[in-house]
Design a protein around this motif. Structure first.
Motif, PDB file in Angstrom:
ATOM      1  N   PRO A 112       0.883  -1.231  -0.155  1.00 31.36           N
ATOM      2  CA  PRO A 112       0.060   0.091  -0.014  1.00 31.36           C
ATOM      3  C   PRO A 112       0.844   1.285  -0.071  1.00 31.36           C
ATOM      4  O   PRO A 112       1.764   1.534   0.765  1.00 31.36           O
ATOM      5  CB  PRO A 112      -0.857  -0.162   1.151  1.00 31.36           C
ATOM      6  N   GLY A 113       0.707   2.077  -1.036  1.00 31.29           N
ATOM      7  CA  GLY A 113       1.506   3.189  -1.253  1.00 31.29           C
ATOM      8  C   GLY A 113       2.669   3.406  -1.995  1.00 31.29           C
ATOM      9  O   GLY A 113       3.398   4.029  -2.333  1.00 31.29           O
ATOM     10  N   ASP A 122       4.911   4.780   9.063  1.00 29.98           N
ATOM     11  CA  ASP A 122       3.925   4.449   8.088  1.00 29.98           C
ATOM     12  C   ASP A 122       4.514   3.480   7.384  1.00 29.98           C
ATOM     13  O   ASP A 122       3.973   2.234   6.963  1.00 29.98           O
ATOM     14  CB  ASP A 122       3.436   5.511   7.172  1.00 29.98           C
ATOM     15  N   HIS A 123       5.493   3.468   6.598  1.00 30.66           N
ATOM     16  CA  HIS A 123       6.298   2.721   5.750  1.00 30.66           C
ATOM     17  C   HIS A 123       6.590   1.394   6.342  1.00 30.66           C
ATOM     18  O   HIS A 123       6.044   0.295   5.527  1.00 30.66           O
ATOM     19  CB  HIS A 123       7.658   3.319   5.066  1.00 30.66           C
ATOM     20  N   ALA A 128       3.428  -0.460   7.216  1.00 34.60           N
ATOM     21  CA  ALA A 128       2.495  -0.738   5.976  1.00 34.60           C
ATOM     22  C   ALA A 128       3.121  -2.204   5.152  1.00 34.60           C
ATOM     23  O   ALA A 128       2.510  -3.030   4.738  1.00 34.60           O
ATOM     24  CB  ALA A 128       2.735   0.384   4.824  1.00 34.60           C
ATOM     25  N   SER A 150       1.123  -5.744   5.074  1.00 33.07           N
ATOM     26  CA  SER A 150       0.980  -6.475   3.845  1.00 33.07           C
ATOM     27  C   SER A 150       1.563  -7.759   3.708  1.00 33.07           C
ATOM     28  O   SER A 150       0.979  -8.780   3.299  1.00 33.07           O
ATOM     29  CB  SER A 150       1.549  -5.423   2.725  1.00 33.07           C
ATOM     30  N   SER A 190      -6.620   1.862   6.513  1.00 37.93           N
ATOM     31  CA  SER A 190      -5.534   1.634   5.729  1.00 37.93           C
ATOM     32  C   SER A 190      -4.424   2.362   6.284  1.00 37.93           C
ATOM     33  O   SER A 190      -4.487   3.528   6.576  1.00 37.93           O
ATOM     34  CB  SER A 190      -5.896   1.985   4.331  1.00 37.93           C
ATOM     35  N   ARG A 195      -0.445   3.269   4.911  1.00 35.63           N
ATOM     36  CA  ARG A 195      -0.050   3.270   3.580  1.00 35.63           C
ATOM     37  C   ARG A 195       1.344   3.767   3.791  1.00 35.63           C
ATOM     38  O   ARG A 195       1.643   4.447   4.686  1.00 35.63           O
ATOM     39  CB  ARG A 195      -0.711   4.253   2.776  1.00 35.63           C
ATOM     40  N   SER A 196       2.398   3.269   3.001  1.00 39.93           N
ATOM     41  CA  SER A 196       3.771   3.549   3.039  1.00 39.93           C
ATOM     42  C   SER A 196       3.855   5.237   2.653  1.00 39.93           C
ATOM     43  O   SER A 196       3.116   5.922   2.097  1.00 39.93           O
ATOM     44  CB  SER A 196       4.297   3.111   1.933  1.00 39.93           C
ATOM     45  N   ASP A 197       4.813   5.746   3.407  1.00 40.19           N
ATOM     46  CA  ASP A 197       4.839   7.224   3.158  1.00 40.19           C
ATOM     47  C   ASP A 197       6.263   7.766   2.021  1.00 40.19           C
ATOM     48  O   ASP A 197       6.298   8.797   2.009  1.00 40.19           O
ATOM     49  CB  ASP A 197       5.530   7.951   4.554  1.00 40.19           C
TER      50      ASP A 197
END
Length: 352
Positions: free
Chosen positions: A81-82, A191-192, A195, A199, A208, A210-212
């Motif tokens: 995600p991201g 975040d990263h 995420a 996953s 959700s 999400r990666s930054d």
């Protein structure tokens, strides 16, 4: 277009990007490898130096000091995600260059592919990488492709090397932090890494995560223009904020004090870390920057960062103190203090 048709006319049929897979011949130096480079890599990474087809790129020398950084990317899973390994390979190396205050210009890209990897997934990665490079204002000017036997890799590994140019007057280094400096970050941490782990483990959260992952060149250019007296910039990737602060403390021969209450961490990331047994201070980031600047410059720098889309949640999280032992300590939310040491081993393997 003429050159493109001329290259493709040498091949009996185009690559099957929907159902095809990487074969050993794609790294063998023959017609199959030439076709993969022509139809996939050259098509996505469109630059005269690359289209020339030589073993190196001949580039005009820019004015200023050259900055160079290299990074290898082995993230698992490849898509998250991201982002994905393609955009991550651009962001990671671009951000290493911009922490010096330099403007990134060029990237090289080396691919190690595993036999049997779907060409559709490879195209998705390459297209993502090309889009990330365009957004970052850099061009991929040279590259390399190798193929390893099935079972001897993990789909795709990517190495990128970045070159940028640094104007006179900027001198940013991990050795320049001074007692009294304020320490700032441009937003939420962890975040990263969370995420990626969510996953990888097929974890589902109510919100959700999400990666930054992002290229920071525009944010850093804005920061250095507003406060050229910044002493140090560093992106807190592997090892997270804790590793970054310990690195700077050791390089500069100073101590660091941070305040838990001022460190921005999303509630869902904090909850996920508690569930997974992780500490957000040690979780990797791919779109964050830590800045050390004189205390009197901190209010202007904070305002500048918050005015940028990648710095809206920026915060001042601590300061540099006089401590030849180079300790990093945190004032906890309960009023105590604890040492923030180097992590033993690695909390999250394969996150970048």
């Amino acid at each position: 277009m003429t050159g493109e048709h001329s290259r493709k006319s040498h091949y009996a049929r185009p690559l099957d990007m929907r159902r095809g897979r990487v074969e050993m011949a794609h790294g063998g130096g023959g017609r199959a490898m030439s076709q993969l480079i022509d139809e996939l890599f050259r098509g996505a990474f469109d630059h005269p130096a690359l289209q020339q087809g030589d073993d190196c790129a001949v580039l005009e020398q820019p004015n200023g000091r050259l900055v160079m950084a290299t990074d290898s990317h082995v993230v698992s899973p490849l898509f998250f995600p991201g982002g994905d390994i393609g955009s991550l390979a651009v962001h990671g190396t671009v951000n290493d260059v911009v922490t010096s205050g330099a403007k990134p210009l060029w990237l090289s890209a080396g691919f190690i592919l595993e036999e049997g990897f779907p060409l559709a997934d490879l195209k998705r990665i390459v297209d993502s990488m090309a889009a990330a490079a365009r957004d970052a204002g850099v061009v991929i000017v040279t590259g390399d492709t190798k193929v390893v036997e099935r079972g001897h890799g993990d789909g795709v590994f990517i190495n990128t090397t970045g070159v940028g140019v640094l104007d006179e007057g900027l001198d940013l280094s991990g050795s320049r932090a001074r007692p009294g400096d304020a320490i700032l970050v441009n937003g939420f941490l962890g975040d990263h890494g969370v995420a990626i782990m969510a996953s990888r483990e097929n974890l589902e959260f109510s919100t959700s995560i999400r990666s930054d992952s992002a290229s920071l060149q525009d944010l850093v250019a804005t920061m250095t223009a507003a406060a050229p007296e910044i002493h140090c910039l560093r992106d807190p990737t592997r090892g997270g904020l804790a590793a970054t602060l310990n690195e700077i403390a050791r390089q500069s021969g100073v101590g660091v004090t941070i305040r838990e209450a001022d460190i921005p961490v999303r509630e869902e990331v904090d909850a996920a870390c508690e569930l997974l047994g992780l500490d957000p201070l040690y979780v990797a980031n791919e779109g964050k920057i830590v800045a050390f600047c004189p205390a009197e410059s901190a209010p202007l720098l904070l305002e500048t960062m918050r005015a940028h889309p990648l710095g809206q949640d920026a915060a001042i999280i601590g300061e540099v103190v006089d401590d030849p032992n180079g300790f990093v300590e945190m004032e906890t939310a309960f009023g105590g203090r604890r040492k923030v040491d180097w992590i033993a081993g690695e909390q999250l393997p394969r996150i970048c």
